[in-house]
Design an enzyme around this catalytic site. Structure first.
Site, PDB file in Angstrom:
ATOM      1  N   VAL A 171       0.820  -1.213   0.000  1.00 26.68           N
ATOM      2  CA  VAL A 171       0.000   0.000   0.000  1.00 26.68           C
ATOM      3  C   VAL A 171       0.854   1.263   0.000  1.00 26.68           C
ATOM      4  CG1 VAL A 171      -1.893  -1.200   1.127  1.00 26.68           C
ATOM      5  CG2 VAL A 171      -0.221   0.013   2.521  1.00 26.68           C
ATOM      6  N   GLU A 172       0.203   2.393  -0.280  1.00 24.63           N
ATOM      7  CA  GLU A 172       0.862   3.712  -0.383  1.00 24.63           C
ATOM      8  C   GLU A 172       2.015   3.693  -1.394  1.00 24.63           C
ATOM      9  OE1 GLU A 172       1.849   5.598   3.301  1.00 24.63           O
ATOM     10  OE2 GLU A 172      -0.220   5.711   3.959  1.00 24.63           O
ATOM     11  N   GLY A 173       1.785   3.017  -2.505  1.00 26.92           N
ATOM     12  CA  GLY A 173       2.804   2.890  -3.540  1.00 26.92           C
ATOM     13  C   GLY A 173       3.514   1.566  -3.407  1.00 26.92           C
TER      14      GLY A 173
END
Length: 824
Positions: free
Chosen positions: A501-503
């Site tokens: 997550v978050e990239g």
């Protein structure tokens, strides 16, 4: 002979001028001095000398006279630059413009100012924040049992949710004037870290409302009316927020979301207004299934030009109450058996007023910039903190287990194979925590470090995965038996969530760290790009001329610096006087690596141009080098900031040696796989003129780092406590971690008694068919005292407790699963 001496003098002068980034006038004076000296020493001016002098004079005048340089050199180069510069979308440009450049810019300079790094204030907690950590956070950790969360409630229990809301956990970032706690970014990180050592579900449920989402977006971009209404409700937990970005068709490529909003007229509260009709489908939305207010990202269009001449307004962020007709909140996802709330939501042609846009109608189309700016801050805190929590828990618990658990009559932590894993756990936890603290501190200084936050997220989560894997290897059979007594199983299951997550880490490594870093952190590339796009051609040419000339000096300087430092082993590089002399070589080696990295980066951008964007493996390796320098900087900063404890030194030394060794491998890999072999040959000769510079850390150093984990802290040596500071540490021996801590202390007390037993047995003074009989015989014959016998008994009891694994009845979980299938 004379000409050889003159040639050598010219080479030395050229190297010094390049190394020092000397101004053009210095080059002019040095060139004139050399020619006059040559004429004097070789019998006067002759035709070849005059021609060469005239040519050099012309070149040097181009350097020192901008009008002449622009006409003869810069203007043609500007045309070439515009042709080779790859096209950039609006969202790419907004991503580049978002955030700030911080310490990572120094690392790209080829000559980092280490004094500047050490002048960065060490983050500190206020008295109120310390009280909150020691009381409210401690209390909610005690209320939470992760096994109950995951296997009974499959969520936080209601009383825990209520405690979080009542005590402001969901509003830590909200200003006090709106009823929030207004904690610092460092405090936010400390809270998430401590909660994460107790339960990932607990940490995530607090982390998400305080990260990228409605509260943060409102604080920075909301209208006063929006802030006054929503922020107090969010601070008190009256609203539960979630933010919807990911679409099934757009995950990592979030800017390509197909969710659409159309500006139109419609009925709202009994009257016709200009609003927007929004259609979306989102998934992977944390807190989505229980949220009451949904932040929503979509592309807004205005086909009827109700807002102005522009039709495609761009990505827009809005706040949507989930009770709005047409909003569908789906059932739960089940992310790797984690119990935090996460699920899909969708809507079709849901009409909503323009006032729901965060910041009001004036902020329509600015959503991507909002998200990128806030992501830089949120990514600096959330996942680095949660993953560091997992590593600290591993370091504390696995170190104790490795001392208590015995095989072949010896603690397993003293076997060299296990010792290797313990070394990696200890040193990587040290570096992870250092990176977390330094990056969160940057946010408190007002930075929005886009590249540094990407580095922190990528490498802290990757190191976390390695730490957890090593912890599971040490636990062996106990590690794979899920149950209340297994402290690492949930981390092992859920670490891929942090990776993703978050990239996603693959994307972040191959496209973001160097892809953005080469433009944002380089002192001149972004300025050159901006100059080429300047509609004022005269000003654009002047700006490009300045940036390009400085860029040329920058490249030549790093060429000279990399070569000279390679030939001298960087032993003559100046370092700050205030640092610990035992770490001086690291600063010198990092300075050399900075120059080599900057030089290779410049050559790559020159040779490959826009094609570098598509060379993802090359970009990833160069990004690894930049990341390694940042991680080492954080470790050095931590070591100095915590008082240069000698007992922490093995952690620092192993972490830096290992990181530099892997950075060297990455840089070597970039050169070895360079598409232009002639250029690759030249790069290798500059970067490694005398061969590779780093080797893997020694086994002896690793052994010293590993011993920190298996040795309880004392007044003289608190390295283990400093390494795992900030974790939730229950005192009760009924708690798995509490039992491990007690068992570690008992093991140390018992070891001396065991040595007495073995010595007496060798001497023939005691005997017995098993260990229990030996103890009885030793006690009866006065070989050991009563308190020593009790110490052995306590150790045996605690050892058996921490080695024990859980077991369950045959129908465990079956009835629950049947009910779930029936409900479905």
């Amino acid at each position: 002979m004379m000409w050889s001496a003159l040639a050598l003098a010219a080479l030395i002068a050229l190297t010094v001028l390049m190394y020092a980034r000397a101004p053009g006038i210095a080059w002019l004076l040095a060139g004139a001095a050399w020619f006059f000296a040559a004429a004097e020493l070789t019998g006067g001016w002759n035709l070849p000398l005059i021609v060469a002098g005239a040519a050099l004079l012309t070149l040097l005048l181009l350097m020192v006279l901008p009008p002449l340089r622009r006409t003869a050199f810069t203007r043609p180069m500007l045309g070439v630059y515009r042709r080779i510069l790859p096209a950039m979308s609006q969202t790419e440009q907004e991503a580049l413009d978002a955030g700030t450049v911080w310490w990572e810019g120094e690392l790209f300079s080829g000559a980092p100012n280490w004094t500047r790094m050490h002048d960065i204030p060490q983050p500190r907690l206020s008295q109120k924040e310390l009280h909150f950590l020691d009381h409210e956070v401690e209390e909610v950790c005690a209320m939470t049992n992760d096994w109950d969360v995951s296997h009974i409630h499959q969520d936080l229990p209601p009383q825990v949710w209520q405690y979080l809301k009542d005590h402001g956990f969901l509003g830590m970032i909200i200003p006090k004037k709106y009823g929030g706690l207004e904690f610092s970014a460092y405090m936010h990180s400390q809270v998430v870290t401590k909660l994460g050592t107790r339960s990932a579900t607990l940490a995530i449920s607090v982390m998400v409302p305080n990260s990228l989402g409605p509260a943060e977006l409102l604080i920075h971009y909301g209208t006063e009316e929006q802030k006054n209404y929503y922020l107090p409700r969010l601070a008190k937990g009256l609203e539960v927020p979630a933010f919807g970005l990911t679409n099934p068709s757009a995950g990592s490529d979030a800017a390509a979301i197909p969710d659409i909003g159309v500006v139109c007229k419609g009925m709202w509260e009994g009257r016709e207004v200009v609003g927007m009709r929004v259609t979306w489908e989102k998934r992977y939305i944390t807190l989505g299934p229980i949220c009451t207010i949904l932040g929503l990202a979509f592309r807004l269009t205005d086909p009827d030009h109700l807002l102005g001449a522009k039709e495609d307004l761009g990505i827009t962020c809005a706040l949507v109450p989930t009770k709005t007709p047409g909003v569908n909140i789906g059932r739960r996802h089940w992310p790797l058996n984690a119990s935090f709330q996460n699920g899909p939501n969708w809507g079709k042609d849901v009409f909503m007023p323009l006032d729901w846009i965060i910041g009001g109608p004036a902020m329509a189309g600015t959503g991507w910039r909002m998200l990128m700016e806030c992501l830089a801050a949120g990514r600096s805190i959330s996942l680095p903190s949660l993953t560091t929590a997992m590593a600290k828990l591993a370091a504390r618990s696995i170190g104790a287990y490795a001392r208590v658990r015995q095989q072949f009559k010896m603690p397993i932590g003293k076997f060299e194979g296990v010792e290797e894993a313990l070394t990696r756990i200890a040193a990587r936890t040290y570096m992870m925590d250092a990176t977390r603290i330094m990056t969160a501190g940057a946010v408190d200084l007002g930075e929005k470090p886009a590249v540094a936050s990407a580095i922190a997220k990528l490498h802290v989560t990757e190191m976390g995965r390695q730490v957890v894997n090593d912890a599971m290897d040490v636990l062996a059979g106990k590690g794979i038996m899920l149950g209340p007594n297994n402290l690492m199983a949930r981390a092992y299951q859920q670490i891929p969530i942090a990776i993703t997550v978050e990239g996603a880490n693959i994307l972040t490594r191959s496209l973001i760290v160097f892809g953005q870093g080469a433009i944002r952190c380089h002192p001149w590339v972004l300025k050159e790009m901006q100059a080429t796009r300047n509609p004022d051609t005269r000003q654009g040419l002047a700006d490009f001329d300045h940036a390009l000339s400085e860029h040329v000096k920058f490249g030549l300087s790093n060429f000279a610096r990399a070569l000279v430092m390679g030939l001298t082993g960087s032993h003559f590089v100046r370092t700050p006087e205030a640092i610990d002399p035992r770490t001086r070589r690291y600063y010198q080696q990092l300075t050399r690596m900075s120059a080599s990295f900057a030089f290779v980066s410049d050559v790559s951008m020159l040779v490959l141009g826009g094609g570098l964007k598509r060379r993802e493996k090359l970009s990833a390796r160069l990004g690894d080098v930049l990341s390694a320098m940042y991680l080492c900087s954080a470790a050095l900063k931590r070591y100095e900031g915590q008082g240069r404890h000698v007992t922490d030194a093995p952690l620092l030394h192993w972490a830096i040696w290992d990181t530099l060794y892997h950075a060297q491998t990455a840089l070597d890999g970039a050169i070895a796989n360079y598409p232009n072999r002639l250029v690759a040959w030249g790069l290798r000769r500059v970067v490694y003129p005398l061969g590779r510079m780093f080797h893997a850390p020694s086994d002896e150093l690793g052994a010293r780092a590993a011993r920190i984990l298996i040795t309880p802290s004392t007044d003289e040596n608190r390295a283990r406590d400093r390494l795992t500071a900030g974790i939730y540490l229950p005192k009760s021996e009924k708690e798995p971690l509490g039992a491990l801590e007690a068992a570690l202390e008992a093991a140390l007390a018992a070891e001396g008694v065991e040595q007495k037993l073995r010595a007496a047995q060798r001497e023939g003074r005691i005997s017995g068919p098993d260990h229990a009989a030996l103890v009885e015989d030793a006690a009866a014959k006065g070989v050991i005292r009563l308190d020593e016998r009790e110490a052995l008994a306590r150790y045996a009891r605690l050892r058996d407790e921490v080695v024990r694994v859980d077991h369950f009845p045959q129908d465990f979980g079956v009835s629950v699963k049947v009910e779930e299938r029936a409900a479905a």
